[in-house]
Design a protein around this motif. Structure first.
Motif, PDB file in Angstrom:
ATOM      1  N   ASP A  91       0.823  -1.200   0.000  1.00 17.83           N
ATOM      2  CA  ASP A  91       0.000   0.000   0.000  1.00 17.83           C
ATOM      3  C   ASP A  91       0.862   1.257   0.000  1.00 17.83           C
ATOM      4  O   ASP A  91       1.553   1.556   0.978  1.00 17.83           O
ATOM      5  CB  ASP A  91      -0.912  -0.020   1.232  1.00 17.83           C
ATOM      6  N   GLY A  92       0.784   2.034  -1.097  1.00 20.81           N
ATOM      7  CA  GLY A  92       1.517   3.284  -1.184  1.00 20.81           C
ATOM      8  C   GLY A  92       0.774   4.470  -0.615  1.00 20.81           C
ATOM      9  O   GLY A  92       1.279   5.599  -0.661  1.00 20.81           O
ATOM     10  N   ARG A  93      -0.434   4.246  -0.088  1.00 17.10           N
ATOM     11  CA  ARG A  93      -1.273   5.345   0.395  1.00 17.10           C
ATOM     12  C   ARG A  93      -1.446   5.348   1.912  1.00 17.10           C
ATOM     13  O   ARG A  93      -1.863   6.348   2.477  1.00 17.10           O
ATOM     14  CB  ARG A  93      -2.669   5.238  -0.246  1.00 17.10           C
ATOM     15  N   ASN A  94      -1.170   4.259   2.572  1.00 16.09           N
ATOM     16  CA  ASN A  94      -1.435   4.175   4.006  1.00 16.09           C
ATOM     17  C   ASN A  94      -0.208   3.640   4.723  1.00 16.09           C
ATOM     18  O   ASN A  94       0.725   3.141   4.092  1.00 16.09           O
ATOM     19  CB  ASN A  94      -2.662   3.299   4.271  1.00 16.09           C
ATOM     20  N   ILE A  95      -0.215   3.736   6.045  1.00 14.94           N
ATOM     21  CA  ILE A  95       0.997   3.440   6.816  1.00 14.94           C
ATOM     22  C   ILE A  95       0.939   2.082   7.525  1.00 14.94           C
ATOM     23  O   ILE A  95       1.813   1.802   8.355  1.00 14.94           O
ATOM     24  CB  ILE A  95       1.261   4.565   7.854  1.00 14.94           C
ATOM     25  N   TRP A  96      -0.045   1.260   7.181  1.00  9.97           N
ATOM     26  CA  TRP A  96      -0.143  -0.030   7.854  1.00  9.97           C
ATOM     27  C   TRP A  96       0.776  -1.054   7.206  1.00  9.97           C
ATOM     28  O   TRP A  96       0.981  -1.056   5.994  1.00  9.97           O
ATOM     29  CB  TRP A  96      -1.590  -0.528   7.863  1.00  9.97           C
ATOM     30  N   LYS A  97       1.309  -1.913   8.021  1.00  8.69           N
ATOM     31  CA  LYS A  97       2.195  -2.970   7.556  1.00  8.69           C
ATOM     32  C   LYS A  97       1.445  -3.885   6.594  1.00  8.69           C
ATOM     33  O   LYS A  97       0.252  -4.156   6.753  1.00  8.69           O
ATOM     34  CB  LYS A  97       2.697  -3.753   8.785  1.00  8.69           C
ATOM     35  N   ASN A  98       2.152  -4.359   5.575  1.00 12.59           N
ATOM     36  CA  ASN A  98       1.560  -5.264   4.598  1.00 12.59           C
ATOM     37  C   ASN A  98       1.230  -6.607   5.245  1.00 12.59           C
ATOM     38  O   ASN A  98       2.003  -7.128   6.050  1.00 12.59           O
ATOM     39  CB  ASN A  98       2.546  -5.478   3.440  1.00 12.59           C
ATOM     40  N   ASP A  99       0.077  -7.151   4.894  1.00 12.28           N
ATOM     41  CA  ASP A  99      -0.293  -8.501   5.327  1.00 12.28           C
ATOM     42  C   ASP A  99       0.310  -9.467   4.308  1.00 12.28           C
ATOM     43  O   ASP A  99      -0.223  -9.676   3.218  1.00 12.28           O
ATOM     44  CB  ASP A  99      -1.813  -8.638   5.372  1.00 12.28           C
TER      45      ASP A  99
END
Length: 772
Positions: free
Chosen positions: A298-306
């Protein structure tokens, strides 16, 4: 699989570009020093991506101000009003760029800035290209070539990034009637061919063309224009590898056009639209040579990739096409996320548990490389350990008691239609409000904030560091507030504001006082030019702890008999300008915020505040890119605003503010907000937006911004009178307010006082011209 990146943050991890730009504008450094800072940022970004293991690194993703403006300069699409700056003043390309973005007012010249609006559904603002029927294009700026050469000389396998020609045209506007900007494509393509030729001479192989308009509902003419452009490029340079990137949505009905383009790689945003992979694999793609770039991070949000979810998508594509036909990347440019999570060492503001769920730009590069490693037949030991750590982080977040608060979700579930509706119609409310406020024709106000001077910012920093006591800080803020109230009274402002000197950012200030938010220290992202914002992080259920704005608003009102506006940020804007939790629908989070703002509105009214503004500049920004998804979004967005604003008496006047977006296609929803007064940005677009409000017959009061606060130029009174007279040709005079485009936080006091005084004088002139 080959890994690549679509773009990297250009501001620097410590906002080096912002500081250097502003120092240059202030005359504190010269152009050589500014370029040295820029070169340092570019080199650092390239080395960082190389060290992360990214195979193909972007270049020309750096800009001093905006990449769309850079494309205007590349193609020579420079509006005629700047030609005198080029010929007589012989401005450098750097200074011309800043003049186009910010306006130019010196040495007897007064040139307005170009229009600015939102980049699709983000809070990034781009400069809107201007096109004439006889538009001529020619290669003017060779920035893309020089930056590629710079990267090559430094030893990087770089990939020049270009805004595609069709998106460039569609993102612009015709500045005269009788033609469509797509008719200019034939004149524009030779410039792109010249750029490609120069890059080819430098042995550039990979070229990334961004055509984000492929995420919109395009018609046949627009689709054919895309086909024409890339057929032209491929025929001229058959050995170049063109990566065509669209993002923020599915390709939708444009998918077949995209699949048939003569490009070597097609990029997919599989974060926003994972289902499109199945759609593509169901076509005859297996029998083509086309490669796919899988945008799974995700290039738009700061959550870690699942990792488990991403690997499922990657493996599906691998089984169908084989790894040699796949590239791995973030979903879009990393421009929209902060630089480096490793800088966040203050656990008081960002607890370790929540930090463990997050990834910034630097960490997202690592995620791309790790996913590529995990997708091989023999993943490395480090990658396998990263997978275990990632799975543990996902489970920690899913089960954390920090996130879920049953009382909040129960209150949101109990909201009724009555809670989202004013008690009486607008005209009846307007009479009740006028009886209390007794405002003149063309009432004047500002949007809310006044200049945040270095002194004001220093007080806040010292207070947070404990170098000022709360009482000392309070006294300073009150002194500044009192001075602003006295000045507004002196110039004859009708509806005053307290100036917001106690506030940092219009979203951050509220997030700091709401449950469910955390904050970073270095989580800056670019909004426009040198303007950087530090979005709050919404990690859990949202509610209000205590009153957030009543104290200073009530103090300001105690100093004057004129109405002082209570200033709030609306639920949709708080949502849009935050990094939002992705474990529940955004509409659910938005309603929780709306209820918190509703409580604040009620407290302001109880404190005697008669005018309350709930800003929603991000309402249009949040609109889905594909029209088939609009209705659902607009229903929830309008409902959230009305929940926030509808718990007041008829005599309490509710304002809202919107700016720098295209509203012409959502007038029904803007009217459905049922705000008593809406203030909007119109000065850069020369009141173009008002024609749409007039055609729609907008029923409530409206304040068209009469001067552009994002430019340092000071407009004359006559200019503002002229804009208002244009407004009166389409909007009845008794519906009109007089105000700036936006808040004045980023300006300095001398220009603010001169411009606002001229604005108030313009309103008085209008009152003499138009009888009550």
């Amino acid at each position: 699989m080959i890994t690549h990146n679509l773009g990297y943050p250009r501001i620097g991890a410590h906002r080096e570009l912002k500081k250097a730009n502003e120092a240059y504008w202030a005359g504190k450094i010269n152009a050589t020093e500014l370029e040295q800072t820029a070169r340092s940022i570019r080199l650092n970004n390239w080395y960082l991506q190389k060290d992360a293991g990214i195979d193909i690194i972007p270049c020309n993703d750096f800009s001093f101000y905006d990449h769309v403006l850079d494309t205007c300069l590349m193609t020579g699409a420079i509006p005629a009003r700047y030609h005198e700056l080029l010929v007589d003043k012989q401005l450098s390309q750097l200074d011309l760029q800043f003049a186009m973005a910010r306006g130019y007012q010196k040495e007897g010249l007064d040139v307005t800035a170009m229009e600015m609006t939102k980049w699709f559904d983000t809070n990034y603002h781009y400069i809107v290209p201007e096109f004439a029927a006889n538009q001529q294009f020619s290669l003017f700026s060779e920035k893309v070539i020089t930056q590629y050469h710079e990267a090559k000389r430094a030893g990087f396998q770089a990939k020049p990034v270009l805004l595609g020609p069709v998106s460039f045209l569609l993102l612009g506007k015709e500045k005269e009637k009788g033609f469509h900007r797509l008719q200019l494509l034939g004149k524009l393509l030779p410039v792109y061919l010249e750029v490609l030729s120069k890059l080819n001479d430098l042995d550039a192989h990979y070229i990334q063309f961004d055509e984000p308009c492929l995420s919109l509902n395009l018609n046949k003419v627009e689709q054919d224009a895309i086909t024409k452009a890339y057929t032209t490029f491929q025929q001229a340079f058959p050995h170049m590898h063109f990566i065509l990137a669209s993002y923020f949505e599915c390709y939708g009905e444009n998918l077949q056009t995209a699949l048939n383009l003569p490009v070597q790689t097609l990029h997919l945003d599989l974060v926003r639209c994972p289902s499109q992979l199945d759609d593509i694999l169901a076509t005859d793609i297996k029998h083509k040579k086309l490669r796919l770039s899988l945008g799974v991070v995700d290039g738009r949000n700061i959550w870690k990739n699942d990792y488990d979810k991403s690997l499922a998508l990657i493996q599906k594509a691998q089984q169908a096409l084989g790894a040699d036909r796949l590239l791995l990347a973030p979903s879009c440019s990393l421009l929209h996320v902060p630089c480096d999570l490793d800088l966040e060492t203050d656990e008081a503001s960002l607890p370790a548990t929540i930090k463990s769920w997050m990834a910034f730009a630097k960490q997202k590069l690592d995620e791309v490389k790790t996913l590529a490693d995990l997708s091989t037949d023999n993943p490395s030991v480090n990658a396998l350990q990263d997978l275990k750590d990632n799975q543990a982080a996902m489970e920690s977040r899913r089960t954390s008691p920090l996130i879920h608060r049953p009382a909040v979700t129960a209150r949101a579930a109990a909201v009724t239609d009555t809670d989202a509706r004013r008690a009486t119609p607008f005209l009846q409310r307007k009479q009740a409000q006028q009886a209390v406020l007794r405002l003149p024709k063309f009432p004047t106000t500002t949007i809310g904030s006044f200049p945040q001077t270095p002194a004001v910012r220093s007080w806040r920093n010292k207070w947070k560091k404990g170098e000022l006591t709360p009482a000392e800080y309070d006294a300073l803020i009150k002194e500044e507030t009192a001075a602003s109230i006295r000045w507004q009274e002196e110039i004859g402002m009708d509806v005053l504001v307290h100036g917001e000197f106690e506030r940092n950012d219009m979203v951050e200030y509220f997030g700091e006082q709401l449950e469910g938010f955390v904050f970073t220290r270095y989580g800056w992202v670019q909004s426009y030019g040198s303007r950087c914002v530090k979005p709050p992080v919404i990690f859990g259920d949202v509610s209000r702890k205590d009153a957030m704005t009543v104290y200073y608003t009530r103090y300001a009102q105690s100093l004057t008999n004129r109405p002082v506006k209570g200033m709030l940020t609306g639920p949709v804007t708080i949502l849009q300008w935050s990094f939002v939790r992705n474990d529940q629908p955004r509409a659910a989070t938005c309603l929780q915020i709306a209820l918190a703002i509703r409580d604040e509105v009620s407290d302001l009214e109880a404190a005697g505040i008669k005018v309350i503004q709930i800003d929603e500049p991000a309402l249009r920004e949040g609109l889905p890119l594909r029209k088939e998804n609009w209705e659902k979004y607009l229903y929830h967005a309008v409902r959230a605003f009305k929940v926030a604003s509808s718990g007041v008496q008829d005599k309490t006047q509710i304002h809202t503010h919107m700016c720098y977006a295209e509203f012409n296609d959502i007038f029904e929803s803007i009217a459905a907000l049922d705000a008593d007064v809406i203030t909007i940005e119109t000065s850069r677009s020369q009141n173009e937006l008002l024609e749409g409000f007039a055609s729609f017959q907008y029923p409530n009061d409206i304040g068209p911004g009469v001067y552009d606060i994002h430019s340092p130029r000071i407009p004359a009174e006559e200019e503002m009178v002229d804009l208002m007279e244009k407004a009166m040709t389409v909007i009845p005079a008794d519906q009109l307010w007089v105000n700036p485009d936006c808040g004045l936080k980023t300006r300095d006091w001398p220009e603010t006082k001169a411009a606002v005084a001229a604005m108030v004088a313009a309103a008085k002139t209008l009152r003499n011209k138009v009888p009550a």
